[in-house]
Design an enzyme around this catalytic site. Structure first.
Site, PDB file in Angstrom:
ATOM      1  N   SER A   1      56.904 -52.989  48.619  1.00 23.99           N
ATOM      2  CA  SER A   1      56.121 -53.067  49.849  1.00 23.99           C
ATOM      3  C   SER A   1      56.232 -51.820  50.713  1.00 23.99           C
ATOM      4  CB  SER A   1      56.570 -54.278  50.663  1.00 23.99           C
ATOM      5  OG  SER A   1      57.952 -54.196  50.951  1.00 23.99           O
TER       6      SER A   1
ATOM      7  N   GLN B   1      57.376 -50.490  53.886  1.00 26.45           N
ATOM      8  CA  GLN B   1      58.471 -51.080  54.649  1.00 26.45           C
ATOM      9  C   GLN B   1      59.256 -50.017  55.396  1.00 26.45           C
ATOM     10  OE1 GLN B   1      62.139 -51.679  51.804  1.00 26.45           O
ATOM     11  NE2 GLN B   1      60.296 -52.314  50.694  1.00 26.45           N
TER      12      GLN B   1
ATOM     13  N   HIS C   1      63.433 -49.896  57.607  1.00 26.60           N
ATOM     14  CA  HIS C   1      64.653 -50.626  57.911  1.00 26.60           C
ATOM     15  C   HIS C   1      65.051 -50.341  59.354  1.00 26.60           C
ATOM     16  CE1 HIS C   1      64.715 -51.376  53.686  1.00 26.60           C
ATOM     17  NE2 HIS C   1      64.866 -50.105  53.400  1.00 26.60           N
TER      18      HIS C   1
ATOM     19  N   LYS D   1      70.237 -50.351  57.658  1.00 24.22           N
ATOM     20  CA  LYS D   1      70.130 -50.208  56.213  1.00 24.22           C
ATOM     21  C   LYS D   1      69.561 -48.842  55.818  1.00 24.22           C
ATOM     22  CE  LYS D   1      68.166 -52.517  52.158  1.00 24.22           C
ATOM     23  NZ  LYS D   1      67.112 -53.442  51.690  1.00 24.22           N
TER      24      LYS D   1
ATOM     25  N   GLU E   1      69.131 -45.830  53.366  1.00 23.53           N
ATOM     26  CA  GLU E   1      69.260 -45.933  51.922  1.00 23.53           C
ATOM     27  C   GLU E   1      68.888 -44.633  51.229  1.00 23.53           C
ATOM     28  OE1 GLU E   1      66.624 -49.220  51.189  1.00 23.53           O
ATOM     29  OE2 GLU E   1      65.010 -47.907  50.516  1.00 23.53           O
TER      30      GLU E   1
ATOM     31  N   HIS F   1      58.267 -46.317  54.012  1.00 19.95           N
ATOM     32  CA  HIS F   1      58.336 -45.897  52.620  1.00 19.95           C
ATOM     33  C   HIS F   1      57.916 -47.044  51.712  1.00 19.95           C
ATOM     34  CE1 HIS F   1      62.288 -47.701  53.489  1.00 19.95           C
ATOM     35  NE2 HIS F   1      62.346 -48.036  52.209  1.00 19.95           N
TER      36      HIS F   1
ATOM     37  N   ARG G   1      58.490 -55.412  56.636  1.00 21.71           N
ATOM     38  CA  ARG G   1      57.379 -55.148  55.717  1.00 21.71           C
ATOM     39  C   ARG G   1      56.036 -55.188  56.439  1.00 21.71           C
ATOM     40  NH1 ARG G   1      60.881 -58.660  53.126  1.00 21.71           N
ATOM     41  NH2 ARG G   1      61.879 -57.816  51.237  1.00 21.71           N
TER      42      ARG G   1
ATOM     43  N   LYS H   1      54.997 -61.140  50.738  1.00 19.33           N
ATOM     44  CA  LYS H   1      55.996 -61.653  51.669  1.00 19.33           C
ATOM     45  C   LYS H   1      55.528 -61.477  53.110  1.00 19.33           C
ATOM     46  CE  LYS H   1      59.892 -60.713  48.565  1.00 19.33           C
ATOM     47  NZ  LYS H   1      61.208 -60.043  48.403  1.00 19.33           N
TER      48      LYS H   1
END
Length: 425
Positions: A110, A112, A114, A137, A139, A279, A298, A304
């Site tokens: 997706s 999205q 964080h 989060k 990453e 991203h 998202r 979702k």
């Protein structure tokens, strides 16, 4: 025990690669008891217990020898985490600061971002069923096969070019918002508040465009791209747009192809996404490491929940080339066969070691815990009080302040390749 094996499990999402085309399934054959690959099923994440190698309470890793959760074992053996890491991150409950994954992506993930720490805490209080922990989060994605992704906003002038050249995109932006963006771009520093606000207005308008309008414009765009009626400026994303439309027909997220950097990474290249950076991972196999969280906001390319208000409100709107997100590989101490990927956050780093049969590599003691995944080949890990034979797909925990030696023991031309995530304060 200073060094021991942990048992990962797999997740089957519709975005995962099928059967043994997935690194996840191949690794799982070696590391998970009684695991059998179904060639018709997608395998997406090689993770511990349910989602990852780590100690997040939603799905903790297990100690292979005993079946005890890794968090429980570490809570009773704090020396394995290390005093400085324990003091900085508060690990009395045995929780590690990072999570470690292997992803095999056939269908795009997706659009999205964080949240940062403060936002994560707020969202966790407000919507604990969706945002299940109060942590941030950040990453890093490290390619182990050719890998493509959307990451971060394009430079403003590139977005302006698309708005001028892609009529289907421009038609989704209110004229006043479009005019303001095109006026601001040539004269304003992209980091200035006015530029960030102009980008935010464009992105918000796009993501909230009425469904009947954007589906009509998207159908026109797809028809034009399929007929190869493409401006030179559009050619770099034409195949991406068509691919995403096949996977997510009539999804507004497809238009993000014109706002976000589209990157192609070769094995050994990595990108880092901090809080508030939009991203979407498109295809390929990656090693992924992140802070100890499962929080995802998202907005597109997903069945979702789409939380567009929180996504719009929490992005950084930092517009820059994709090079801004790349992680520069560095030497790992005095090692000859190990490469360090060290993103600008304290929770984790990752080191990759590749050895030919018969070669040996030493890793100095790290003042913090680590988890390693054997990505290729077989060999041995040795430390002052013991050793472990290892094969592809196995996951290993290494306690703090433990020097290890790596020995490659495969057949001729069979490399031993290990990825090791660690935290060191």
């Amino acid at each position: 025990m200073q060094v021991f094996k942990i048992v990962p499990t797999v997740q089957q999402y519709d975005w995962g690669k099928l059967g043994t085309s997935s690194k996840v399934a191949v690794f799982a054959q070696s590391s998970i008891p009684d695991f059998h690959v179904d060639e018709s099923k997608p395998y997406a994440e090689l993770t511990s217990r349910k989602f990852w190698m780590g100690t997040h309470p939603k799905s903790p890793s297990l100690v292979s020898a005993s079946g005890e959760t890794l968090a429980s074992y570490l809570s009773k053996n704090q020396s394995l985490i290390g005093k400085r890491v324990s003091q900085k991150f508060g690990t009395e409950d045995g929780n590690l600061p990072f999570l470690f994954k292997v992803l095999a992506i056939e269908k795009a993930l997706s659009i999205q971002s964080h949240p940062d720490k403060a936002t994560a805490e707020k969202l966790h209080v407000q919507q604990p069923d969706i945002y299940k922990d109060p942590n941030h989060k950040p990453e890093m994605a490290l390619a182990i096969t050719p890998f493509t992704a959307l990451c971060g906003f394009l430079p403003l002038e590139h977005i302006a070019t698309y708005l001028n050249k892609v009529p289907e995109l421009a038609a989704l932006i209110p004229q006043a918002v479009l005019d303001n963006f095109l006026r601001v771009v040539p004269t304003t520093d992209p980091n200035a508040p006015a530029a960030k606000q102009a980008l935010r207005d464009v992105f918000s308008a796009l993501m909230t465009a009425p469904t009947d309008i954007f589906t009509t414009r998207l159908a026109g765009l797809i028809k034009r791209f399929e007929s190869l009626s493409v401006h030179a400026e559009e050619e770099s994303v034409r195949e991406l747009v068509l691919r995403l439309n096949t996977q997510f027909p009539n999804d507004i997220g497809i238009f993000c192809s014109f706002l976000l950097n589209y990157v192609n990474l070769l094995p050994g290249e990595a990108i880092f996404l901090g809080a508030g950076e939009p991203h979407a991972y498109v295809s390929g196999d990656i090693i992924e490491c992140m802070a100890n969280s499962d929080n995802v906001i998202r907005a597109g390319l997903t069945p979702k929940l789409r939380d567009i208000p929180n996504l719009v409100n929490t992005l950084t709107y930092a517009a820059a080339p994709a090079s801004r997100h790349r992680v520069k590989p560095l030497p790992f101490s005095a090692s000859l066969a190990s490469t360090l990927y060290d993103p600008p956050i304290p929770e984790f780093s990752v080191v990759n070691t590749t050895l030919m049969p018969g070669q040996t590599e030493g890793h100095h003691a790290i003042d913090g815990p680590s988890i390693a995944i054997i990505a290729r080949g077989k060999g041995k890990l040795q430390w002052s009080s013991g050793s472990l034979d290892v094969v592809r797909g196995e996951a290993i925990f290494v306690g703090a302040n433990t020097a290890i030696d790596l020995f490659a023991g495969g057949e001729e031309d069979e490399k031993l390749e290990i990825y090791r995530a660690f935290v060191e304060v």
